[in-house]
Design an enzyme around this catalytic site. Structure first.
Site, PDB file in Angstrom:
ATOM      1  N   ASP A  82     -40.261  95.760  22.324  1.00 41.53           N
ATOM      2  CA  ASP A  82     -40.330  94.562  23.281  1.00 41.53           C
ATOM      3  C   ASP A  82     -39.093  94.078  23.404  1.00 41.53           C
ATOM      4  O   ASP A  82     -38.979  93.533  24.733  1.00 41.53           O
ATOM      5  CB  ASP A  82     -41.251  93.315  22.579  1.00 41.53           C
TER       6      ASP A  82
ATOM      7  N   HIS B 253     -52.085  95.198  18.192  1.00 42.56           N
ATOM      8  CA  HIS B 253     -52.420  96.174  19.007  1.00 42.56           C
ATOM      9  C   HIS B 253     -53.585  96.953  18.617  1.00 42.56           C
ATOM     10  O   HIS B 253     -54.309  97.663  19.437  1.00 42.56           O
ATOM     11  CB  HIS B 253     -51.540  97.171  19.214  1.00 42.56           C
TER      12      HIS B 253
ATOM     13  N   GLU C 120     -38.348  89.587  19.365  1.00 39.16           N
ATOM     14  CA  GLU C 120     -38.466  90.658  20.188  1.00 39.16           C
ATOM     15  C   GLU C 120     -38.035  90.284  21.483  1.00 39.16           C
ATOM     16  O   GLU C 120     -38.410  90.639  22.453  1.00 39.16           O
ATOM     17  CB  GLU C 120     -40.115  91.023  20.149  1.00 39.16           C
TER      18      GLU C 120
END
Length: 206
Positions: free
Chosen positions: A162, A33, A136
């Site tokens: 997630d 990210h 996730e």
């Protein structure tokens, strides 16, 4: 044994040095990210090694180039996000390990910067580096027994954010659906020889 980490949200060397002086077991450098490439994190990884802290890089995706470069610039551990099935786990192992366990190309860039013979790195890398698989999704949970049976990855990290989205309760990290999965995985991993990790920021939640 409980090992604690902190996220590294700055690539300034003096900030990294201050964080390392607090004595974390490992630090998390996020490429999934954050807008950081391997050229940005290499010195931070080398500084971590010099401070006896394990630098773990979460790569953007499960690709050989991303995984290889993270190790080559000095990461002790590589975390692979959103791994959903056994086939993707096997791919990650192939990309992360030197032959004969995998197919990772050989070029330990950090060794020269640390004055470490490349031959020493090559001889020990498969034993001294970690591969962290992130679970996730509901799909990964459904296949968790098959995933845990795969050799040559050391840590399973359950990502509650997630996972919550995959379970239909996005952002509710402590929703009963999420906690049920996490508690179940904690039981399933016992006896497998693998370590379990997660991302809660509050120590009380651990």
């Amino acid at each position: 044994e409980l090992l604690l980490s902190t996220g590294m949200f700055s690539l300034e060397p003096h900030v990294a040095a201050a964080i390392y002086q607090t004595g974390p077991d490992w630090v998390w450098l996020d490429q999934e990210h954050a807008p950081w490439g391997p050229e940005s994190i290499g010195m931070i990884c080398i500084m971590a090694r010099q401070a006896n802290v394990a630098a773990v890089v979460r790569v953007p995706w499960n690709t050989p180039g991303d995984i290889k470069k993270a190790y080559d610039v000095g990461a002790v551990g590589v975390m692979v996000p959103q791994v959903d099935n056994p086939e993707e786990v096997l791919d990650a192992v192939k990309y992360a390990k030197y032959p004969p366990l995998g197919e990772r190309g050989i070029a330990p860039w950090f060794a020269g910067s640390m004055g470490v013979p490349a031959d020493d790195v090559l001889a020990k890398a498969n034993d001294e580096t970690m591969l962290i698989i992130q679970m996730e999704s509901a799909e990964a949970y459904e296949k968790i027994d098959e995933i845990l049976a795969i050799e040559h990855f050391e840590v399973l990290l359950v990502g509650p954010a997630d996972l919550s989205a995959s379970l239909g309760v996005p952002g509710q990290l402590h929703h009963p659906k999420v906690e049920k999965v996490m508690l179940d995985v904690a039981q399933k991993i016992k006896g497998t020889g693998k370590a379990l990790a997660t991302t809660f920021a509050n120590v009380e939640h651990c």
